[in-house]
Design a protein around this motif. Structure first.
Motif, PDB file in Angstrom:
ATOM      1  N   GLY A  11       0.798  -1.255  -0.060  1.00  0.00           N
ATOM      2  CA  GLY A  11      -0.163  -0.040   0.069  1.00  0.00           C
ATOM      3  C   GLY A  11       0.676   1.387   0.029  1.00  0.00           C
ATOM      4  O   GLY A  11       1.850   1.095  -0.213  1.00  0.00           O
ATOM      5  N   THR A  12       0.172   2.414   0.422  1.00  0.00           N
ATOM      6  CA  THR A  12       0.955   3.681   0.606  1.00  0.00           C
ATOM      7  C   THR A  12       1.951   3.442   1.576  1.00  0.00           C
ATOM      8  O   THR A  12       1.848   3.167   2.644  1.00  0.00           O
ATOM      9  N   ALA A  13       3.249   3.806   1.235  1.00  0.00           N
ATOM     10  CA  ALA A  13       4.417   3.780   2.315  1.00  0.00           C
ATOM     11  C   ALA A  13       4.472   4.861   3.174  1.00  0.00           C
ATOM     12  O   ALA A  13       3.981   5.954   2.904  1.00  0.00           O
ATOM     13  N   PHE A  14       4.441   4.406   4.497  1.00  0.00           N
ATOM     14  CA  PHE A  14       4.701   5.593   5.555  1.00  0.00           C
ATOM     15  C   PHE A  14       6.286   5.512   6.016  1.00  0.00           C
ATOM     16  O   PHE A  14       6.691   4.654   6.069  1.00  0.00           O
ATOM     17  N   ILE A  15       6.784   6.692   5.629  1.00  0.00           N
ATOM     18  CA  ILE A  15       8.255   7.179   5.833  1.00  0.00           C
ATOM     19  C   ILE A  15       8.362   8.138   6.996  1.00  0.00           C
ATOM     20  O   ILE A  15       7.928   9.093   7.054  1.00  0.00           O
ATOM     21  N   GLY A  16       9.125   7.657   8.200  1.00  0.00           N
ATOM     22  CA  GLY A  16       9.432   8.387   9.142  1.00  0.00           C
ATOM     23  C   GLY A  16      10.944   8.652   9.121  1.00  0.00           C
ATOM     24  O   GLY A  16      11.632   7.969   8.883  1.00  0.00           O
ATOM     25  N   PHE A  17      11.001   9.874   9.739  1.00  0.00           N
ATOM     26  CA  PHE A  17      12.372  10.537   9.902  1.00  0.00           C
ATOM     27  C   PHE A  17      12.684  10.717  11.723  1.00  0.00           C
ATOM     28  O   PHE A  17      11.705  11.367  12.143  1.00  0.00           O
ATOM     29  N   LEU A  18      13.714  10.611  11.829  1.00  0.00           N
ATOM     30  CA  LEU A  18      14.467  11.196  13.168  1.00  0.00           C
ATOM     31  C   LEU A  18      15.825  11.476  12.937  1.00  0.00           C
ATOM     32  O   LEU A  18      16.425  11.043  12.165  1.00  0.00           O
ATOM     33  N   THR A  19      16.320  12.261  14.070  1.00  0.00           N
ATOM     34  CA  THR A  19      17.714  12.545  14.110  1.00  0.00           C
ATOM     35  C   THR A  19      18.546  11.611  14.926  1.00  0.00           C
ATOM     36  O   THR A  19      18.211  11.507  16.047  1.00  0.00           O
ATOM     37  N   ALA A  20      19.502  11.265  14.382  1.00  0.00           N
ATOM     38  CA  ALA A  20      20.407  10.103  15.241  1.00  0.00           C
ATOM     39  C   ALA A  20      21.128  11.073  16.211  1.00  0.00           C
ATOM     40  O   ALA A  20      21.580  11.862  16.246  1.00  0.00           O
ATOM     41  N   GLY A  21      20.908  10.353  17.316  1.00  0.00           N
ATOM     42  CA  GLY A  21      21.734  10.846  18.708  1.00  0.00           C
ATOM     43  C   GLY A  21      20.541  11.409  19.436  1.00  0.00           C
ATOM     44  O   GLY A  21      21.113  12.086  20.554  1.00  0.00           O
ATOM     45  N   ASP A  22      19.561  11.981  19.076  1.00  0.00           N
ATOM     46  CA  ASP A  22      18.506  12.638  19.664  1.00  0.00           C
ATOM     47  C   ASP A  22      17.409  11.673  20.447  1.00  0.00           C
ATOM     48  O   ASP A  22      16.672  11.162  19.449  1.00  0.00           O
ATOM     49  N   PRO A  23      17.261  11.592  21.560  1.00  0.00           N
ATOM     50  CA  PRO A  23      17.975  11.885  22.749  1.00  0.00           C
ATOM     51  C   PRO A  23      19.618  11.312  23.043  1.00  0.00           C
ATOM     52  O   PRO A  23      20.437  11.841  23.598  1.00  0.00           O
ATOM     53  N   THR A  24      19.467  10.006  22.611  1.00  0.00           N
ATOM     54  CA  THR A  24      20.838   9.484  22.815  1.00  0.00           C
ATOM     55  C   THR A  24      21.120   8.294  21.757  1.00  0.00           C
ATOM     56  O   THR A  24      19.811   7.937  20.797  1.00  0.00           O
ATOM     57  N   ILE A  25      22.278   7.719  21.604  1.00  0.00           N
ATOM     58  CA  ILE A  25      22.556   6.700  20.599  1.00  0.00           C
ATOM     59  C   ILE A  25      21.580   5.565  20.790  1.00  0.00           C
ATOM     60  O   ILE A  25      20.943   5.061  20.018  1.00  0.00           O
ATOM     61  N   ASP A  26      21.346   4.857  22.058  1.00  0.00           N
ATOM     62  CA  ASP A  26      20.698   3.700  22.267  1.00  0.00           C
ATOM     63  C   ASP A  26      19.200   4.169  22.162  1.00  0.00           C
ATOM     64  O   ASP A  26      18.583   2.988  21.693  1.00  0.00           O
ATOM     65  N   LYS A  27      18.619   5.301  22.377  1.00  0.00           N
ATOM     66  CA  LYS A  27      17.343   5.790  22.131  1.00  0.00           C
ATOM     67  C   LYS A  27      16.905   5.636  20.817  1.00  0.00           C
ATOM     68  O   LYS A  27      15.943   5.401  20.295  1.00  0.00           O
ATOM     69  N   THR A  28      17.624   6.106  19.896  1.00  0.00           N
ATOM     70  CA  THR A  28      17.777   6.243  18.592  1.00  0.00           C
ATOM     71  C   THR A  28      17.414   4.818  17.876  1.00  0.00           C
ATOM     72  O   THR A  28      16.362   4.435  17.040  1.00  0.00           O
ATOM     73  N   VAL A  29      18.325   4.134  18.298  1.00  0.00           N
ATOM     74  CA  VAL A  29      18.034   2.782  17.967  1.00  0.00           C
ATOM     75  C   VAL A  29      16.692   1.974  18.262  1.00  0.00           C
ATOM     76  O   VAL A  29      16.126   1.473  17.453  1.00  0.00           O
ATOM     77  N   GLU A  30      16.396   2.345  19.641  1.00  0.00           N
ATOM     78  CA  GLU A  30      14.997   1.805  20.241  1.00  0.00           C
ATOM     79  C   GLU A  30      13.961   2.452  19.473  1.00  0.00           C
ATOM     80  O   GLU A  30      12.920   1.633  19.092  1.00  0.00           O
ATOM     81  N   TYR A  31      13.928   3.776  19.175  1.00  0.00           N
ATOM     82  CA  TYR A  31      13.053   4.351  18.454  1.00  0.00           C
ATOM     83  C   TYR A  31      12.829   4.084  16.967  1.00  0.00           C
ATOM     84  O   TYR A  31      11.582   3.891  16.590  1.00  0.00           O
ATOM     85  N   ILE A  32      13.915   3.877  16.304  1.00  0.00           N
ATOM     86  CA  ILE A  32      13.744   3.456  14.777  1.00  0.00           C
ATOM     87  C   ILE A  32      13.227   1.907  14.897  1.00  0.00           C
ATOM     88  O   ILE A  32      12.188   1.795  14.082  1.00  0.00           O
ATOM     89  N   LEU A  33      13.418   1.000  15.846  1.00  0.00           N
ATOM     90  CA  LEU A  33      12.734  -0.185  15.838  1.00  0.00           C
ATOM     91  C   LEU A  33      11.093  -0.181  16.242  1.00  0.00           C
ATOM     92  O   LEU A  33      10.419  -0.906  15.786  1.00  0.00           O
TER      93      LEU A  33
END
Length: 257
Positions: A11-33
Motif C-alpha cells: 500500500g501507500t508507504a509511511f516514511i518516518g524521520f528522526l535525528t540520530a543521537g537525539d536524545p541518545t544513541i541507544d534511544k535512537t536505535v530503540e525508536y527506529i525499531l
C-alpha cells in the motif's frame, strides 16, 4: 541492490524521520525499531549537522541536542549496525553533503554498503552537482534520492530522468515543519512527474496529521513525516517509545484509508 522498492509493496508507504543521537544513541536505535514495529515502511535517519539550512526549528533543535552529545558520523553508522541486527527495513540517510565530504565519499559509501544503508537524501546537493557522489553511491548499491519542489516544474524531466530509489516530492516552499494545510497543487506536480518516471513518489514537508496523511495517501505512493516525529521525541525524551508507536500506527493507517 537497495531494498527501497520493498517499502512501496504494502500500500501507500509511511516514511518516518528522526535525528540520530537525539536524545541518545541507544534511544535512537530503540525508536527506529519502535517505528518499524508500528508500521514504518522506510526510515530516514538524519546525520546531525551544525547548519541544517532546509530544516525548521524542530529539527534544527534536534541537531543541536545530538551534537551536544558529540554524536559523530561513526556513531550514526553504529546505530545502523545495531538496527540491522533486528530488521531489514529500508533505511535512508538524510544528510547535508558536508559531513559526507569530510568523512570521505569512498569511505562513506563503502560503509553504507557494509551496514545496509539503501539510500541517501542530501537537501543541499544541487542536481547539477549530483555527479559528485552518484557513481560512488551506485557502485555501493546506494540510491541517491532526488527531491522535486513546487518550483521545479521546468526541471522535472531532468531531475526525474535519472533518479533512483524513490522521488521525494516537496509539498511546500520553505523549510521543514508542521503545517496546518498543504496549499500546493500536488495533483498537478505528481502527474507531471509520472509522465517521465515509474519510480514511487513520496510526499513530505509539513505533513503531521492523520487527515493530511489520508489526503496525500490517496494521490502519492508514500507519505513522509519528520518534524512531528522529532517533536514527539523532544516532548518525551527518553520515554517516547509508546507515543511514537501510537503516532506512527495512526499515520500508517490513515495513509492507506
Amino acid at each position: 541492490m537497495s531494498k527501497i522498492a520493498n517499502a512501496f509493496e504494502n500500500g501507500t508507504a509511511f516514511i518516518g524521520f528522526l535525528t540520530a543521537g537525539d536524545p541518545t544513541i541507544d534511544k535512537t536505535v530503540e525508536y527506529i525499531l519502535a517505528m518499524v514495529d508500528a508500521g514504518c515502511d522506510l526510515v530516514e535517519i538524519g546525520i546531525p549537522f551544525s547548519d541544517p539550512m532546509a530544516e525548521g526549528v524542530v529539527i534544527q533543535d534536534a541537531n543541536v541536542r545530538a551534537l551536544k552529545h558529540n554524536t559523530t558520523t561513526d556513531d550514526v553508522f553504529d546505530i545502523v549496525r545495531r538496527v540491522r541486527e533486528k530488521t531489514d527495513v529500508p533505511l535512508v540517510f538524510l544528510t547535508y553533503i558536508n559531513p559526507v565530504f569530510f568523512y570521505g565519499y569512498e569511505k562513506f559509501f563503502k560503509k553504507c554498503a557494509e551496514l545496509g544503508i539503501d539510500g541517501i537524501i542530501s537537501p543541499d546537493l544541487p542536481y547539477e552537482e549530483k555527479g559528485e557522489i552518484s557513481q560512488i553511491a551506485k557502485s555501493n548499491g546506494v540510491d541517491v534520492i532526488s527531491l522535486i519542489a513546487p518550483t521545479s516544474s521546468e526541471r522535472i524531466k531532468m531531475i526525474a530522468g535519472d533518479a533512483s530509489g524513490f522521488i521525494y516530492v516537496v509539498s511546500s516552499l520553505g523549510v521543514t515543519g508542521m503545517r496546518s494545510e498543504i496549499k500546493t497543487d500536488l495533483n498537478a506536480i505528481l502527474a507531471d512527474i509520472r509522465e517521465v518516471t515509474d519510480l514511487p513518489l513520496a510526499v513530505g514537508f509539513g505533513i503531521n496529521t492523520p487527515e493530511q496523511a489520508r489526503e496525500i495517501g490517496k494521490i502519492a505512493d508514500g507519505v513522509i513525516v519528520g518534524s512531528a516525529i522529532v517533536k514527539i521525541i523532544e516532548q518525551h525524551g527518553e520515554d517516547a517509545t509508546d507515543a511514537l508507536k501510537e503516532y506512527v500506527s495512526s499515520m500508517k493507517k490513515a495513509s492507506n484509508e
